[in-house]
Design a protein around this motif. Structure first.
Motif, PDB file in Angstrom:
ATOM      1  N   TYR A 235       0.838  -1.196   0.000  1.00 55.02           N
ATOM      2  CA  TYR A 235       0.000   0.000   0.000  1.00 55.02           C
ATOM      3  C   TYR A 235       0.879   1.255   0.000  1.00 55.02           C
ATOM      4  CZ  TYR A 235      -3.475  -3.433   1.574  1.00 55.02           C
ATOM      5  OH  TYR A 235      -4.275  -4.536   1.698  1.00 55.02           O
ATOM      6  N   GLY A 236       2.027   1.163   0.677  1.00 52.30           N
ATOM      7  CA  GLY A 236       2.970   2.267   0.635  1.00 52.30           C
ATOM      8  C   GLY A 236       3.573   2.434  -0.741  1.00 52.30           C
ATOM      9  N   THR A 237       3.986   1.320  -1.349  1.00 49.40           N
ATOM     10  CA  THR A 237       4.563   1.354  -2.691  1.00 49.40           C
ATOM     11  C   THR A 237       3.575   1.934  -3.689  1.00 49.40           C
ATOM     12  OG1 THR A 237       5.896  -0.582  -2.144  1.00 49.40           O
ATOM     13  CG2 THR A 237       5.655  -0.065  -4.465  1.00 49.40           C
ATOM     14  N   GLN A 238       2.299   1.672  -3.462  1.00 49.27           N
ATOM     15  CA  GLN A 238       1.242   2.212  -4.319  1.00 49.27           C
ATOM     16  C   GLN A 238       1.272   3.745  -4.316  1.00 49.27           C
ATOM     17  OE1 GLN A 238      -2.835   1.194  -3.038  1.00 49.27           O
ATOM     18  NE2 GLN A 238      -3.093   0.236  -5.046  1.00 49.27           N
ATOM     19  N   ALA A 239       1.646   4.316  -3.168  1.00 50.15           N
ATOM     20  CA  ALA A 239       1.688   5.773  -3.032  1.00 50.15           C
ATOM     21  C   ALA A 239       3.037   6.364  -3.422  1.00 50.15           C
ATOM     22  CB  ALA A 239       1.358   6.164  -1.592  1.00 50.15           C
ATOM     23  N   ASN A 240       4.104   5.581  -3.252  1.00 53.47           N
ATOM     24  CA  ASN A 240       5.456   6.087  -3.522  1.00 53.47           C
ATOM     25  C   ASN A 240       6.329   4.916  -3.945  1.00 53.47           C
ATOM     26  OD1 ASN A 240       8.221   6.929  -3.201  1.00 53.47           O
ATOM     27  ND2 ASN A 240       7.511   8.637  -1.939  1.00 53.47           N
ATOM     28  N   ALA A 241       6.800   4.936  -5.160  1.00 55.98           N
ATOM     29  CA  ALA A 241       7.565   3.820  -5.719  1.00 55.98           C
ATOM     30  C   ALA A 241       8.914   3.634  -5.040  1.00 55.98           C
ATOM     31  CB  ALA A 241       7.761   4.017  -7.220  1.00 55.98           C
ATOM     32  N   MET A 301      -1.948 -17.105  -9.157  1.00 52.98           N
ATOM     33  CA  MET A 301      -0.729 -16.292  -9.166  1.00 52.98           C
ATOM     34  C   MET A 301      -0.064 -16.289 -10.542  1.00 52.98           C
ATOM     35  SD  MET A 301      -0.461 -14.843  -6.191  1.00 52.98           S
ATOM     36  CE  MET A 301       1.234 -14.238  -6.184  1.00 52.98           C
ATOM     37  N   GLU A 302      -0.096 -17.405 -11.216  1.00 50.29           N
ATOM     38  CA  GLU A 302       0.551 -17.476 -12.532  1.00 50.29           C
ATOM     39  C   GLU A 302      -0.217 -16.691 -13.581  1.00 50.29           C
ATOM     40  OE1 GLU A 302       1.142 -21.624 -13.331  1.00 50.29           O
ATOM     41  OE2 GLU A 302       2.932 -21.724 -12.034  1.00 50.29           O
ATOM     42  N   GLY A 303      -1.457 -16.363 -13.299  1.00 44.83           N
ATOM     43  CA  GLY A 303      -2.252 -15.588 -14.239  1.00 44.83           C
ATOM     44  C   GLY A 303      -2.236 -14.093 -13.990  1.00 44.83           C
ATOM     45  N   LEU A 304      -1.482 -13.622 -12.974  1.00 41.51           N
ATOM     46  CA  LEU A 304      -1.463 -12.194 -12.663  1.00 41.51           C
ATOM     47  C   LEU A 304      -0.747 -11.407 -13.750  1.00 41.51           C
ATOM     48  CD1 LEU A 304      -0.666 -12.180  -8.826  1.00 41.51           C
ATOM     49  CD2 LEU A 304      -2.901 -11.991  -9.946  1.00 41.51           C
ATOM     50  N   ASP A 305      -1.201 -10.188 -13.946  1.00 46.02           N
ATOM     51  CA  ASP A 305      -0.612  -9.301 -14.940  1.00 46.02           C
ATOM     52  C   ASP A 305       0.836  -8.974 -14.570  1.00 46.02           C
ATOM     53  OD1 ASP A 305      -0.029  -6.379 -16.000  1.00 46.02           O
ATOM     54  OD2 ASP A 305      -1.688  -7.165 -17.211  1.00 46.02           O
ATOM     55  N   LYS A 306       1.722  -9.032 -15.534  1.00 44.19           N
ATOM     56  CA  LYS A 306       3.149  -8.782 -15.280  1.00 44.19           C
ATOM     57  C   LYS A 306       3.397  -7.370 -14.779  1.00 44.19           C
ATOM     58  CE  LYS A 306       4.606 -12.869 -16.489  1.00 44.19           C
ATOM     59  NZ  LYS A 306       3.279 -13.512 -16.609  1.00 44.19           N
ATOM     60  N   GLU A 307       2.569  -6.425 -15.215  1.00 41.70           N
ATOM     61  CA  GLU A 307       2.728  -5.054 -14.754  1.00 41.70           C
ATOM     62  C   GLU A 307       2.477  -4.939 -13.255  1.00 41.70           C
ATOM     63  OE1 GLU A 307       0.777  -0.644 -15.612  1.00 41.70           O
ATOM     64  OE2 GLU A 307       0.697  -2.212 -17.161  1.00 41.70           O
ATOM     65  N   LEU A 308       1.485  -5.687 -12.762  1.00 41.31           N
ATOM     66  CA  LEU A 308       1.201  -5.713 -11.326  1.00 41.31           C
ATOM     67  C   LEU A 308       2.399  -6.273 -10.566  1.00 41.31           C
ATOM     68  CD1 LEU A 308      -1.197  -5.391  -9.164  1.00 41.31           C
ATOM     69  CD2 LEU A 308      -1.389  -7.872  -9.389  1.00 41.31           C
ATOM     70  N   LEU A 309       2.979  -7.344 -11.068  1.00 43.64           N
ATOM     71  CA  LEU A 309       4.116  -7.977 -10.399  1.00 43.64           C
ATOM     72  C   LEU A 309       5.339  -7.069 -10.418  1.00 43.64           C
ATOM     73  CD1 LEU A 309       3.708 -11.607 -11.765  1.00 43.64           C
ATOM     74  CD2 LEU A 309       2.884 -10.673  -9.606  1.00 43.64           C
ATOM     75  N   ASN A 310       5.525  -6.315 -11.484  1.00 43.27           N
ATOM     76  CA  ASN A 310       6.647  -5.375 -11.551  1.00 43.27           C
ATOM     77  C   ASN A 310       6.461  -4.239 -10.553  1.00 43.27           C
ATOM     78  OD1 ASN A 310       7.935  -6.800 -13.593  1.00 43.27           O
ATOM     79  ND2 ASN A 310       6.973  -5.629 -15.233  1.00 43.27           N
ATOM     80  N   GLN A 311       5.212  -3.825 -10.358  1.00 38.50           N
ATOM     81  CA  GLN A 311       4.947  -2.730  -9.436  1.00 38.50           C
ATOM     82  C   GLN A 311       5.106  -3.148  -7.981  1.00 38.50           C
ATOM     83  OE1 GLN A 311       1.108  -0.902 -10.000  1.00 38.50           O
ATOM     84  NE2 GLN A 311       1.498   0.725  -8.511  1.00 38.50           N
ATOM     85  N   TYR A 312       4.760  -4.399  -7.697  1.00 39.47           N
ATOM     86  CA  TYR A 312       4.806  -4.910  -6.318  1.00 39.47           C
ATOM     87  C   TYR A 312       5.665  -6.176  -6.280  1.00 39.47           C
ATOM     88  CZ  TYR A 312       0.806  -1.801  -6.185  1.00 39.47           C
ATOM     89  OH  TYR A 312      -0.013  -0.712  -6.308  1.00 39.47           O
TER      90      TYR A 312
END
Length: 350
Positions: A235-241, A301-312
């Motif tokens: 949730y913190g990363t969501q606000a500040n990378a 988990m294997e079906g999650l979007d790669k962009e989501l995994l890169n962000q978190y």
């Protein structure tokens, strides 16, 4: 771990009067933490199965345990509880066996999720979310990343007053146990006392104990390091990378939140169908996508979007690495009372 909970794995010989279970004219009652499943999941479940379910919310493990222990489980069908509480419910004979023939989506679980020590083989519980605890920190404002629990427990002058610790007893004391090379399920009185004394000293050098807003303090720059659950650090990363998460070199805990079926359920087949429905790839994936917790469902988990995994990035922690952390277990009533007393004394210390 739904972090509105307080993980107190007491003997649960509760003497206080508890509210009666929720009455329902529907086919079954599910008790869960707020926001822990998709808002429309019960509607979808009804469309898929014809079964109607009521959702009852509990704020803490203790709240639902008190109700269930007082009623013998009457009035409830499926509970979401943390794994030490599932252990206690099983010890009390309140749980139905999980029938794999009626929950075929158990096949979606990672092998590691089928071998957790408190219930190897998923005989009475089904893991729903899992994760660990570590240090959430501002990578852009620290000269180097934290490495050890002692970076929190013995904060340097550079971060004095800019550190928060979790207040919940299992994790607050657990950080001290691990820093000393002890188990997160420590029961020796002298070790509990030593960590209590250490944390009383630590209290003088931190900003606060904080279970709920630590990530916003990191985002604003009010703090630079926080004792944190991995999902909540997201949730913190969501606000500040620049907010990152790490597991200290001494290791950490493994927490698991589970689904269990009550033995006294009058709707066992419906309960099994609900558990199976939640294990479907798309339903379980919602948890990772929306509350940013890892789920023990390989297909999801294997079906999650790669962009989501890169962000978190901590969502990508492999199960084999996750289960190397020490599983939180029920420690029994006397040890839990010692934990509660120690944390009370820490909070009262000046």
């Amino acid at each position: 771990m739904k972090k509105t909970t307080t993980l107190l794995c007491a003997s649960l010989s509760l003497s206080v009067a508890m509210a009666a279970p929720l009455a329902s004219a529907k086919d079954m009652v599910i008790s869960i933490w707020d926001g822990y499943m998709a808002p429309d999941v019960l509607e979808k479940f009804h469309k898929a199965t014809g079964i109607e379910a009521d959702k009852s919310l509990h704020a803490t493990n203790e709240e639902i345990m008190g109700k269930v222990m007082a009623s013998g489980g009457a009035g409830y069908d499926v509970l979401f509880v943390s794994s030490p509480f599932a252990e206690v419910l099983q010890q009390q004979g309140l749980l139905a066996a999980i029938d794999p023939a009626k929950v075929p989506n158990l096949k979606n679980l990672y092998p590691e999720a089928k071998a957790l020590a408190y219930d190897a083989g998923n005989h009475y519980s089904v893991p729903y979310t899992w994760g660990t605890t570590g240090i959430c920190y501002r990578a852009d404002k620290l000269s180097q990343a934290p490495q050890s629990w002692n970076d929190l427990l013995k904060p340097s002058d550079a971060v004095k007053g800019k550190v928060t610790l979790l207040a919940t007893d299992r994790w607050l004391l657990g950080a001290g146990f691990l820093a000393n090379g002890w188990t997160v399920n420590e029961s020796q009185p002298e070790h509990i006392k030593a960590v209590r004394d250490q944390l009383i000293e630590t209290k003088k050098r931190i900003l606060s104990f904080d279970d709920t807003t630590f990530y916003s303090k990191l985002a604003s720059g009010e703090t630079l390091m926080a004792h944190a659950w991995d999902g909540w650090c997201n949730y913190g990363t969501q606000a500040n990378a620049d907010i990152k998460f790490m597991v200290p070199k001494e290791g950490s805990d493994l927490w698991v939140d589970t689904m269990v079926v009550l033995k006294n359920s009058q709707n066992l087949d419906a309960a099994y169908q609900f558990v199976n429905f939640m294990l479907a790839k798309e339903n379980h994936a919602w948890v990772a996508e929306n509350i940013l917790y890892k789920v023990p469902n390989q297909a999801a988990m294997e079906g999650l979007d790669k962009e989501l995994l890169n962000q978190y990035p901590n969502l990508t922690t492999p199960p084999a690495e996750l289960v190397r952390q020490e599983l939180l277990r029920d420690v029994g009533g006397s040890t839990q009372k010692a934990y509660t007393r120690a944390v009370t004394e820490i909070m009262a210390a000046q």
